[in-house]
Design an enzyme around this catalytic site. Structure first.
Site, mmCIF file in Angstrom:
data_model
loop_
_atom_site.group_PDB
_atom_site.id
_atom_site.type_symbol
_atom_site.label_atom_id
_atom_site.label_comp_id
_atom_site.label_asym_id
_atom_site.label_seq_id
_atom_site.Cartn_x
_atom_site.Cartn_y
_atom_site.Cartn_z
ATOM 1 C CG ASN A 243 2.667 32.256 26.117
ATOM 2 O OD1 ASN A 243 1.576 32.095 25.556
ATOM 3 N ND2 ASN A 243 2.827 33.063 27.151
ATOM 4 C CE LYS B 119 3.710 36.325 25.644
ATOM 5 N NZ LYS B 119 4.443 37.502 26.108
ATOM 6 C CG HIS C 161 2.317 34.955 31.032
ATOM 7 N ND1 HIS C 161 2.324 36.310 30.801
ATOM 8 C CD2 HIS C 161 3.318 34.432 30.283
ATOM 9 C CE1 HIS C 161 3.285 36.583 29.924
ATOM 10 N NE2 HIS C 161 3.902 35.466 29.595
ATOM 11 C CD GLU D 224 1.781 38.823 28.249
ATOM 12 O OE1 GLU D 224 1.130 37.917 27.715
ATOM 13 O OE2 GLU D 224 2.925 39.145 27.864
ATOM 14 C CD GLU E 145 7.569 34.151 30.830
ATOM 15 O OE1 GLU E 145 8.001 33.811 29.733
ATOM 16 O OE2 GLU E 145 6.405 34.540 31.016
ATOM 17 N N GLY F 159 8.621 40.800 25.817
ATOM 18 C CA GLY F 159 8.174 41.542 24.639
ATOM 19 C C GLY F 159 8.872 42.874 24.437
ATOM 20 C CB SER G 22 13.433 39.654 24.914
ATOM 21 O OG SER G 22 12.382 40.598 25.023
ATOM 22 N N GLY H 160 7.348 35.873 21.394
ATOM 23 C CA GLY H 160 7.428 36.300 19.999
ATOM 24 C C GLY H 160 8.146 35.320 19.078
HETATM 25 P P1 13P Z 1 8.644 37.297 24.594
HETATM 26 O O1 13P Z 1 9.529 36.108 24.244
HETATM 27 O O2 13P Z 1 7.834 37.782 23.428
HETATM 28 O O3 13P Z 1 9.404 38.354 25.305
HETATM 29 O O4 13P Z 1 7.561 36.737 25.644
HETATM 30 C C1 13P Z 1 7.994 35.992 26.720
HETATM 31 C C2 13P Z 1 6.803 35.437 27.398
HETATM 32 O O5 13P Z 1 6.040 36.159 28.004
HETATM 33 C C3 13P Z 1 6.585 34.001 27.306
HETATM 34 O O6 13P Z 1 5.573 33.588 28.160
#
Ligand code: 13P
Length: 255
Positions: free
Chosen positions: A9, A11, A97, A99, A169, A175, A215, A237
């Site tokens: 992802n 983002k 998601h 977010e 998640e 993150g 993460s 990430g």
């Molecule tokens: P990270 O791997 O950066 O923690 O993000 C996870 C995520 O939100 C994937 O959708």
């Protein structure tokens, strides 16, 4: 048999040219590594989808959007429909998601509509669930995740549900560099599979891929993927570097 999946992802990262470059690198890595037992997906910004779909070999890498509109078409300035996403060659869309839920107010009712639009357009949905830290600390994490599944997805028929991939998640792990422990991930994934089995039966639950996100990186992927109910990862990430993403694909491939 449920699929092993490693999905990136991206983002809101990468300009178009940077995104095409990364997609090329990911495609080359997947081509050179022996991981044909893993479904590799990259979830790019909308603006990248058409070009990235032309860049990758669909036999190696599938492309996903990170969102779609609740409505099919019309006067919805700034929105992107599921039909538009599908028309670029995408096979997947990430919905729900954390977010999107927290920054853009996406409720269960909104997600029900988005899932319907996605399925009407033959997109598979990577549907995200997960609790925030306060909910875990109050021991409400199972209840919260169950309610996201029930209210966001369980209006689907069994046949429709066959097009859903779940991504667990935990919001406190996204993150933050703080991963769920292997035991916490396995415990929640087994719970999710049980909730699905109670609704749709054991066979469908056994066939549903449940990904871990939060993460997940080249170092911890191996331990997470060793769990029987962790079918893969949704990677933020670490999906932005082809090298790291490829290492995570290798970790998934070997279990
Ligand atoms: P990270 O791997 O950066 O923690 O993000 C996870 C995520 O939100 C994937 O959708």
């Amino acid at each position: 048999m449920r699929k092993k999946i490693v999905a990136g992802n991206w983002k809101m990262n990468k300009t178009l040219s940077e995104g095409i470059e990364l997609a090329k690198e990911v495609n080359a890595k997947v081509k050179s590594q022996n991981a044909s037992n893993v479904q590799v997906i990259i979830g790019t910004p909308f603006i990248h989808l058409a070009e990235v779909n032309k860049t990758v070999d669909p036999a190696l890498v599938s492309v996903s959007a990170q969102n779609c509109a609740t409505e099919a078409s019309g006067a919805y300035t700034g929105e992107v429909s599921a039909a538009m996403v599908a028309s670029t060659g995408c096979k997947y869309v990430i919905l729900g998601h954390s977010e999107r839920r927290s920054y853009y107010g996406e409720t269960d009712a909104i997600l029900v509509k988005k899932v319907a639009r996605a399925l009407e357009n033959k997109l598979e949905v990577i549907f995200c669930v997960g609790e925030v830290l306060a909910e875990r600390e109050a021991n409400q994490h199972f209840e919260v995740v169950k309610s996201q599944l029930v209210n966001g997805l369980f209006n689907l028929t069994a046949e429709e549900f066959g097009n859903i991939v779940i991504a667990y998640e935990p919001v406190w792990a996204i993150g933050t560099g703080k991963t769920a422990t292997s035991d916490q991930a396995q415990e929640m994934h087994a719970f999710i599979r049980k909730v699905i089995a109670d609704q749709y039966g054991k066979a469908i639950a056994e066939n549903t891929s449940i990904l871990y996100g939060g993460s997940c990186n080249a170092k911890n992927a191996d331990e997470l993927f060793a769990n029987p109910d962790v079918d893969g990862g949704l990677i933020g990430g670490a999906s932005l570097k082809a090298e790291d993403f490829s290492a995570i694909i290798s970790a998934r491939s070997k279990h």
